[in-house]
Enzyme design. Structure first.
Site, PDB file in Angstrom:
ATOM      1  N   ASP A  78       0.829  -1.205   0.000  1.00  0.00           N
ATOM      2  CA  ASP A  78       0.000   0.000   0.000  1.00  0.00           C
ATOM      3  C   ASP A  78       0.864   1.255   0.000  1.00  0.00           C
ATOM      4  OD1 ASP A  78      -2.028   1.863   0.343  1.00  0.00           O
ATOM      5  OD2 ASP A  78      -2.253   1.477   2.480  1.00  0.00           O
ATOM      6  N   SER A 129       0.247   4.162   2.921  1.00  0.00           N
ATOM      7  CA  SER A 129       0.575   4.057   4.336  1.00  0.00           C
ATOM      8  C   SER A 129       2.040   3.678   4.454  1.00  0.00           C
ATOM      9  CB  SER A 129      -0.327   3.041   5.047  1.00  0.00           C
ATOM     10  OG  SER A 129      -0.090   1.723   4.575  1.00  0.00           O
ATOM     11  N   ASN A 138       3.602   1.774   7.439  1.00  0.00           N
ATOM     12  CA  ASN A 138       3.989   0.803   8.459  1.00  0.00           C
ATOM     13  C   ASN A 138       3.746  -0.619   7.974  1.00  0.00           C
ATOM     14  OD1 ASN A 138       3.043   3.349  10.031  1.00  0.00           O
ATOM     15  ND2 ASN A 138       4.269   2.211  11.516  1.00  0.00           N
ATOM     16  N   TRP A 160       2.312  -4.073   9.509  1.00  0.00           N
ATOM     17  CA  TRP A 160       1.710  -4.767  10.645  1.00  0.00           C
ATOM     18  C   TRP A 160       1.183  -6.113  10.193  1.00  0.00           C
ATOM     19  CZ3 TRP A 160      -3.276  -6.412  10.475  1.00  0.00           C
ATOM     20  CH2 TRP A 160      -4.220  -5.700   9.722  1.00  0.00           C
ATOM     21  N   TYR A 219     -10.152   3.499  14.179  1.00  0.00           N
ATOM     22  CA  TYR A 219     -10.559   3.664  12.793  1.00  0.00           C
ATOM     23  C   TYR A 219     -11.895   3.016  12.529  1.00  0.00           C
ATOM     24  CZ  TYR A 219     -10.743   3.376   7.791  1.00  0.00           C
ATOM     25  OH  TYR A 219     -11.160   3.490   6.496  1.00  0.00           O
ATOM     26  N   ASP A 263      -1.986   6.148  -5.516  1.00  0.00           N
ATOM     27  CA  ASP A 263      -2.184   5.286  -4.351  1.00  0.00           C
ATOM     28  C   ASP A 263      -2.564   3.879  -4.768  1.00  0.00           C
ATOM     29  OD1 ASP A 263      -2.639   4.275  -1.803  1.00  0.00           O
ATOM     30  OD2 ASP A 263      -4.614   5.208  -1.608  1.00  0.00           O
ATOM     31  N   THR A 275      -5.946   2.205  -3.530  1.00  0.00           N
ATOM     32  CA  THR A 275      -7.246   2.675  -4.031  1.00  0.00           C
ATOM     33  C   THR A 275      -7.469   2.095  -5.416  1.00  0.00           C
ATOM     34  OG1 THR A 275      -7.019   4.749  -2.813  1.00  0.00           O
ATOM     35  CG2 THR A 275      -8.635   4.714  -4.590  1.00  0.00           C
TER      36      THR A 275
END
Length: 382
Positions: free
Chosen positions: A85, A88, A90, A92, A125, A263, A266
Site C-alpha cells: 500500500d 501508508s 507501516n 503490521w 478507525y 495510491d 485505491t
C-alpha cells in the site's frame, strides 16, 4: 480491499537479475454487484485514510482490494499475506486469528530472531480499533531480508470490520514516506534502501487488463513500458503526492484541485465529491447508493485527462468503465472529500495505474509515468 474492487494476489517469483525482485500479481474480478457495494462502502474510509492525522493513516478501505503478496516474518520464516500500500508507511501483521477465519498469524515465540519492543501500536478507525504492539524480527520480502526490523503485531482488528474476516490478506506493508509512519518507526522502503540490497531505490506498478501482473523491487522491466517515462517531482514526502495542473473531460476543465496522489491502496479514481458529481452529470451517469456511478454502456464518454509535470495522461472510455450488467456500466470514479491541509485532492488508483506504468522513485523523490505495454503481462515494479 476484501471482497470489493479488485483483488490482486502477489506470490514471490524468481529474481530476474541481481538485486531485482519480481513478484507476480494476480487479479480476481468481482461481480457487478460486488463492485457497486465495494465503492459504496469504501469512499468514507478512503477519506479517513488520506485526510486523517498520522495516528490513523495506516488503515484504509481494503474493501477495494489492491495488491497483496507473500512475505515472511521471523526465523524460521512465518508466511504472511500483506497488502502493498503506497498510501501508508507501516508494516503490521496479526498475532491473533479472528474466530472462524483462516488468516496467517505471527507467533514471536516460534522465532529465534524475535526481539521484544512492547511500545503500544493503536489506531482508532472506522467501526473500532486496530491495535497491538511493536516488535522487532527478521522480515523477508522475497530474497531481500530486513534484519531486526520494527513492525507491529496486531491483536485487535475489529476496526477493519467484516471485510477483514473474510479477506485474503493478513496484514499491510506500507510503501509511503517516513512522515506518515505511525510511531515514527522506519518504513519498509527506507529500511530496504538503507540495507543496500536494491540496485535502484525505486518501485512501481504495472497492471494490465485481464492478465496477471508483477511487482518488482529495485528496478524497471523495459518490456512492460511503451515509450519514455515522464518524471514528475513530488510535492510532499508523505503520500506519493504531485502537483495537479489540471483535469479535463474532453476539452473542458472539470477540476480546480492543485494536487494528486498515486495510491496503490485505491482501486478507482477519487476526487472531491462536488467535482465527481458534476463530471458524472456531464456523462449522464446515475448513482444508486450515493457513492458509485453507473452509465449506459453505449454512451459516448470523452477522454478524462490529468495534467502532471507538464504532460497529459488520458484515460479513454474503456479505461474508465469497469464491470457491466446488461447495458449498464460502472464508472471507475468515486467522490472522496479530503479536508485541508491534505486536501482537496485527486487520488489516482488502479484505474490510472492499469493504463500507466508508474515508477515510484524513492531516491530522486519523483514519479515516473509511462504508457504500459498492454500486450505484455501485467507487472508491478518496486
Amino acid at each position: 480491499m476484501m471482497r470489493s474492487g479488485i483483488f490482486l494476489a502477489l506470490a514471490v517469483g524468481a529474481v530476474a537479475a541481481p538485486n531485482l525482485l519480481r513478484i507476480p500479481v494476480h487479479k480476481v474480478e468481482l461481480s457487478y454487484q460486488e463492485q457497486i457495494e465495494s465503492i459504496h462502502l469504501g469512499a468514507s474510509r478512503l477519506g479517513a485514510k488520506i485526510g486523517g492525522s498520522t495516528s490513523d493513516v495506516v488503515i484504509s478501505n481494503y474493501q477495494n482490494a489492491q495488491y497483496y503478496g507473500e512475505i515472511s516474518v521471523g526465523t524460521p520464516g512465518q508466511k504472511e499475506m500483506v497488502i502493498f500500500d503506497t498510501g501508508s508507511s507501516n508494516l503490521w501483521v496479526p498475532n491473533k486469528r479472528p474466530w472462524f477465519t483462516s488468516h496467517n498469524i505471527y507467533d514471536h515465540g516460534r522465532s529465534s530472531t524475535y526481539k521484544k519492543n512492547g511500545t503500544v501500536f493503536k489506531i482508532q478507525y472506522g467501526s473500532g480499533p486496530v491495535s497491538g504492539y511493536y516488535s522487532s524480527d527478521s522480515v523477508n520480502i522475497g530474497s531481500f531480508e530486513l534484519k531486526d526490523y520494527t513492525f507491529a503485531e496486531v491483536d485487535v482488528t475489529s476496526g477493519l470490520g467484516l471485510g477483514y474476516r473474510f479477506g485474503k490478506f493478513d496484514g499491510i506493508l506500507g510503501l509511503g514516506w517516513d512522515s506518515i509512519s505511525v510511531g515514527g518507526v522506519p518504513t519498509p522502503m527506507s529500511a530496504l534502501v538503507a540495507s543496500g540490497q536494491l540496485d535502484k531505490s525505486v518501485f512501481g506498478f504495472y497492471l494490465g487488463n485481464n492478465a496477471p501482473g508483477e511487482l518488482i523491487f529495485g528496478g524497471v522491466d523495459p518490456k512492460h513500458v511503451s515509450g519514455d517515462f515522464a518524471y514528475v517531482p513530488l510535492s510532499s514526502e508523505s503520500y506519493w503526492e504531485v502537483a495537479l495542473q489540471g483535469v479535463k473531460l474532453g476539452d473542458n476543465s472539470v477540476s480546480s484541485c492543485k494536487k494528486a496522489i498515486v495510491d496503490s491502496g485505491t482501486s478507482l479514481l477519487a476526487g472531491p465529491t462536488s467535482e465527481i458529481t458534476a463530471l458524472a452529470n456531464k456523462l449522464g451517469a446515475k448513482s444508486l447508493l450515493g457513492k458509485e456511478w453507473t452509465v449506459d454502456c453505449s454512451a459516448s464518454i470523452p477522454d478524462l485527462t490529468f495534467q502532471l509535470g507538464g504532460k497529459s495522461f488520458s484515460l479513454s472510455k474503456s479505461d474508465l468503465t469497469l464491470a457491466s450488467q446488461g447495458s449498464t456500466c460502472i464508472l471507475g470514479l468515486m467522490g472522496v472529500d479530503v479536508p485541508a491541509p491534505r486536501g482537496p485532492l485527486w487520488i489516482l488508483g488502479d484505474v490510472f495505474m492499469r493504463k500507466y506504468y508508474v515508477e515510484f522513485d524513492w531516491g530522486q523523490k519523483q514519479l515516473g509515468i509511462a504508457t504500459a505495454a498492454t500486450s505484455a503481462k501485467n507487472v508491478v515494479v518496486v
